[in-house]
Design a protein around this motif. Structure first.
Motif, short mmCIF file in Angstrom:
data_model
loop_
_atom_site.label_atom_id
_atom_site.label_comp_id
_atom_site.label_asym_id
_atom_site.label_seq_id
_atom_site.Cartn_x
_atom_site.Cartn_y
_atom_site.Cartn_z
N PHE A 99 0.86 -1.19 0.00
CA PHE A 99 0.00 0.00 0.00
C PHE A 99 0.89 1.24 0.00
CE2 PHE A 99 -2.29 3.39 2.29
CZ PHE A 99 -3.41 3.50 1.45
N ARG A 100 0.64 2.12 -0.95
CA ARG A 100 1.45 3.34 -1.06
C ARG A 100 0.65 4.55 -0.62
NH1 ARG A 100 6.05 2.20 -3.84
NH2 ARG A 100 6.05 0.25 -5.05
N ASP A 101 1.27 5.37 0.19
CA ASP A 101 0.64 6.58 0.69
C ASP A 101 1.73 7.64 0.81
OD1 ASP A 101 -0.55 8.63 2.17
OD2 ASP A 101 -1.80 7.26 3.32
N ALA A 102 1.72 8.56 -0.14
CA ALA A 102 2.77 9.58 -0.16
C ALA A 102 2.73 10.48 1.06
CB ALA A 102 2.64 10.41 -1.44
N LYS A 103 1.56 10.63 1.66
CA LYS A 103 1.43 11.53 2.79
C LYS A 103 1.85 10.87 4.10
CE LYS A 103 -1.99 14.16 5.45
NZ LYS A 103 -3.43 14.51 5.59
N ASP A 104 1.24 9.72 4.42
CA ASP A 104 1.46 9.09 5.72
C ASP A 104 2.50 7.97 5.70
OD1 ASP A 104 -0.45 10.74 6.91
OD2 ASP A 104 -2.08 9.40 6.29
N GLY A 105 2.92 7.55 4.53
CA GLY A 105 3.90 6.47 4.45
C GLY A 105 3.27 5.18 3.98
N ALA A 106 4.09 4.32 3.39
CA ALA A 106 3.61 3.08 2.78
C ALA A 106 3.50 1.96 3.81
CB ALA A 106 4.55 2.67 1.65
N VAL A 107 2.83 0.88 3.38
CA VAL A 107 2.76 -0.36 4.15
C VAL A 107 3.50 -1.42 3.34
CG1 VAL A 107 1.25 -2.15 5.10
CG2 VAL A 107 0.56 0.27 5.18
N ALA A 108 4.44 -2.12 3.98
CA ALA A 108 5.28 -3.08 3.26
C ALA A 108 5.41 -4.38 4.04
CB ALA A 108 6.66 -2.48 3.00
N LEU A 109 5.78 -5.42 3.30
CA LEU A 109 6.02 -6.75 3.88
C LEU A 109 7.45 -7.16 3.59
CD1 LEU A 109 2.80 -8.59 2.59
CD2 LEU A 109 3.10 -7.39 4.76
N VAL A 110 8.11 -7.75 4.58
CA VAL A 110 9.48 -8.21 4.38
C VAL A 110 9.62 -9.62 4.95
CG1 VAL A 110 10.27 -7.18 6.57
CG2 VAL A 110 11.93 -7.72 4.76
N THR A 111 10.39 -10.44 4.26
CA THR A 111 10.70 -11.79 4.73
C THR A 111 12.19 -11.90 4.96
OG1 THR A 111 8.85 -12.76 3.52
CG2 THR A 111 10.60 -14.25 4.20
N LEU A 112 12.57 -12.27 6.17
CA LEU A 112 13.97 -12.47 6.53
C LEU A 112 14.19 -13.95 6.77
CD1 LEU A 112 16.77 -11.27 7.40
CD2 LEU A 112 15.87 -11.35 9.76
N GLU A 113 15.18 -14.53 6.10
CA GLU A 113 15.54 -15.93 6.32
C GLU A 113 16.86 -15.98 7.05
OE1 GLU A 113 14.98 -18.89 3.50
OE2 GLU A 113 13.17 -18.00 2.61
N VAL A 114 16.86 -16.70 8.17
CA VAL A 114 18.02 -16.75 9.06
C VAL A 114 18.50 -18.19 9.17
CG1 VAL A 114 18.87 -16.29 11.38
CG2 VAL A 114 17.13 -14.80 10.38
N GLY A 115 19.79 -18.40 8.91
CA GLY A 115 20.40 -19.70 9.11
C GLY A 115 21.08 -19.76 10.46
N LEU A 116 20.73 -20.78 11.26
CA LEU A 116 21.30 -20.93 12.60
C LEU A 116 22.33 -22.05 12.63
CD1 LEU A 116 18.18 -20.65 14.96
CD2 LEU A 116 19.78 -18.85 14.27
N ASP A 117 23.24 -21.94 13.56
CA ASP A 117 24.19 -23.01 13.83
C ASP A 117 23.41 -24.24 14.29
OD1 ASP A 117 26.07 -24.75 14.92
OD2 ASP A 117 27.26 -23.17 15.82
N GLY A 118 23.60 -25.36 13.63
CA GLY A 118 22.85 -26.57 13.96
C GLY A 118 23.17 -27.14 15.32
N GLY A 119 24.24 -26.69 15.96
CA GLY A 119 24.60 -27.22 17.27
C GLY A 119 24.04 -26.44 18.44
N LEU A 120 23.21 -25.42 18.18
CA LEU A 120 22.67 -24.61 19.27
C LEU A 120 21.68 -25.40 20.12
CD1 LEU A 120 21.95 -21.21 17.46
CD2 LEU A 120 23.90 -21.78 18.91
N SER A 121 21.65 -25.08 21.40
CA SER A 121 20.63 -25.65 22.28
C SER A 121 19.28 -25.03 21.95
CB SER A 121 20.98 -25.36 23.74
OG SER A 121 20.86 -23.96 24.01
N PRO A 122 18.18 -25.63 22.39
CA PRO A 122 16.86 -25.02 22.14
C PRO A 122 16.78 -23.59 22.64
CG PRO A 122 16.58 -27.28 22.92
CD PRO A 122 18.04 -26.96 23.04
N GLU A 123 17.32 -23.34 23.83
CA GLU A 123 17.25 -21.99 24.39
C GLU A 123 18.08 -21.00 23.58
OE1 GLU A 123 16.26 -25.09 27.16
OE2 GLU A 123 18.12 -24.72 26.03
#
Length: 460
Positions: free
Chosen positions: A61-85
């Motif tokens: 959604f674009r709104d020149a006055k109040d600002g747009a609405v956007a969606l972003v997807t971030l993909e994060v790779g974690l170390d497989g040896g991490l504990s659950p916490e």
């Protein structure tokens, strides 16, 4: 080299440098803002994170006055040896970085933070990671910890709260781990012989063990544990479970009889709960229903529709007359759907000048676009043990009756229901009501209709 050539060469170098600078800024094929690129680089340096990338960005959604609405997807790779916490903490920190990022010209940035761990394999052209989980919209990363717990318990693949085991024994181990950590996990074996659909509940280890053992019986093709009891069961149990046993032959075969006797054996362990089973043959042409250990649950005592917690009952008035048709304005609520079920509320507003009483169940007729009633529609009580009760409806208030049916196939353009005739009181005239959307309530439907009950805000 002449001075003219030297000048031309310098001009060309300056022009190319300027063009390169322009290309570095102007990326029409890559709309990701620089602020989010910087956020991804920051995430990549967090403890426990091995990679981070913005894989999708869209201005919705674009709104020149109040600002747009956007969606972003971030993909994060974690170390497989991490504990659950540690994995949960890393995912939460990564999500916080994006949540705190300000993008020029954007007033609202909705985000999806997806977490992976392990080396992916390609399945039908799609990369599948050993572990995939998501941070919720409110920043809760607990599902990441749950996914790591299941992965450490031996799951070959974890996607959210769905985990796959190499075999039946592996599935039982996953059920034990999920039960210990209170994880509402859906489980399955790699060959799809056994599935446990949690439906938002923590798996019952005894049910998982029983499903695996049943899958090993001769004549059994697959077993699914799912929430709920078979249709028509006269019991009310929020923790109800059913073993759906798929046979590779008819229900009349000796193998099917042997499976039924094995499940009926009083020595069979159901974990101290009532566990239904259903045997179905290929094509679902025939089925056999029963109870594990031949132990059905008790029939519930009769009761009227209970009010939701925190809702006060309307005043009772022994002198209130029965509602007449003219006392009521009938409407239909908005149709709803969940888990293969369809739901509708019939509402009766008291438009008279004094309270009046409703007692009973509305009579309903479902009609197609030609005005013809749907054939062979059967109605049943809304729930086991629920009976009508006298409801005194104050002036201006609305009583309701619930309607429920299973989703029916709308393929091949069947005659769906477009009108519902409602008779609210005994000897009343039918009132035709048009739902806000056509209903997939077709010939042969089984419909559960509830008695009139007190309406409550937000409860239909």
């Amino acid at each position: 080299m002449t001075r003219r050539r030297t000048s031309a060469l310098v001009a060309a170098v300056i022009l190319l440098a300027g063009t390169a600078a322009l290309l570095a800024v102007w990326r029409p094929w890559d709309p990701v803002p620089d602020e989010l690129r910087a956020a991804a680089r920051q995430v990549a340096h967090l403890p426990g994170v091995v990679s981070a990338e913005v894989t999708d960005y869209e201005v919705v959604f674009r709104d020149a006055k109040d600002g747009a609405v956007a969606l972003v997807t971030l993909e994060v790779g974690l170390d497989g040896g991490l504990s659950p916490e540690a994995a949960s903490a890393a995912a939460s920190q990564a999500d916080d970085v994006v949540a705190e990022t300000q993008v020029d010209g954007v007033r609202t940035l909705s985000r999806t933070t997806t977490v992976h761990a392990g080396d992916p394999r390609t399945v039908h052209g799609v990369e599948v990671y050993p572990l995939t989980a998501w941070v919720t919209e409110d920043g809760d990363a607990s599902s990441v910890a749950d996914a790591v717990v299941l992965r450490r318990a031996g799951a070959t693949t974890v996607s959210g709260v769905s985990a796959e085991a190499a075999d039946g024994e592996g599935l039982v181990r996953l059920a034990e781990e999920a039960a210990e950590h209170k994880i509402a996990a859906s489980l399955g074996t790699a060959d799809d012989a056994v599935r446990y659909d949690a439906s938002g509940r923590v798996p019952v280890v005894a049910a998982a063990r029983l499903a695996v053992d049943a899958a090993g019986r001769p004549g059994v093709a697959s077993v699914v544990v799912h929430a709920g009891f078979p249709e028509g069961t006269a019991t009310a149990d929020d923790s109800a479970l059913t073993l759906q046993v798929g046979l590779d032959g008819p229900t009349s075969s000796p193998e099917a009889d042997d499976v039924a006797r094995w499940l009926d054996d009083p020595a069979r362990d159901a974990g101290g709960r009532h566990l239904a089973y259903t045997l179905t043959e290929p094509g679902y042409a025939s089925r056999v229903d029963g109870w594990v250990a031949a132990a059905p649950p008790p029939t519930p005592e009769e009761h009227t529709v209970p009010l939701p917690a925190g809702v006060g009952a309307w005043p009772d008035d022994d002198d209130a007359p029965a509602c007449a048709s003219d006392d009521l304005r009938l409407t239909l609520g908005t149709p709803d759907a969940a888990a293969g079920g369809r739901y509708l509320a019939v509402l009766a507003e008291n438009v008279s000048e004094r309270p009046c009483a409703l007692d009973g169940v509305p009579r309903l007729t479902f009609r197609n676009a030609d005005g013809e009633p749907q054939d062979d529609v059967t109605t049943e009580p809304a729930a086991p043990g629920v009976v009508p009760g006298r409801v005194v409806v104050p002036v201006g208030e609305r009583a309701l009756a619930t309607v429920q049916w299973r989703a029916m196939s709308a393929a091949n353009d069947p005659d769906v229901t477009t009108t519902v005739d409602v008779v609210a009181v005994p000897d009343g005239d039918p009132v035709p009501l048009t739902p806000t959307a056509e209903l997939d309530l077709l010939d042969g439907a089984e419909v559960r209709v509830g008695p009139w009950a007190q309406g409550a805000e937000g409860w239909t």
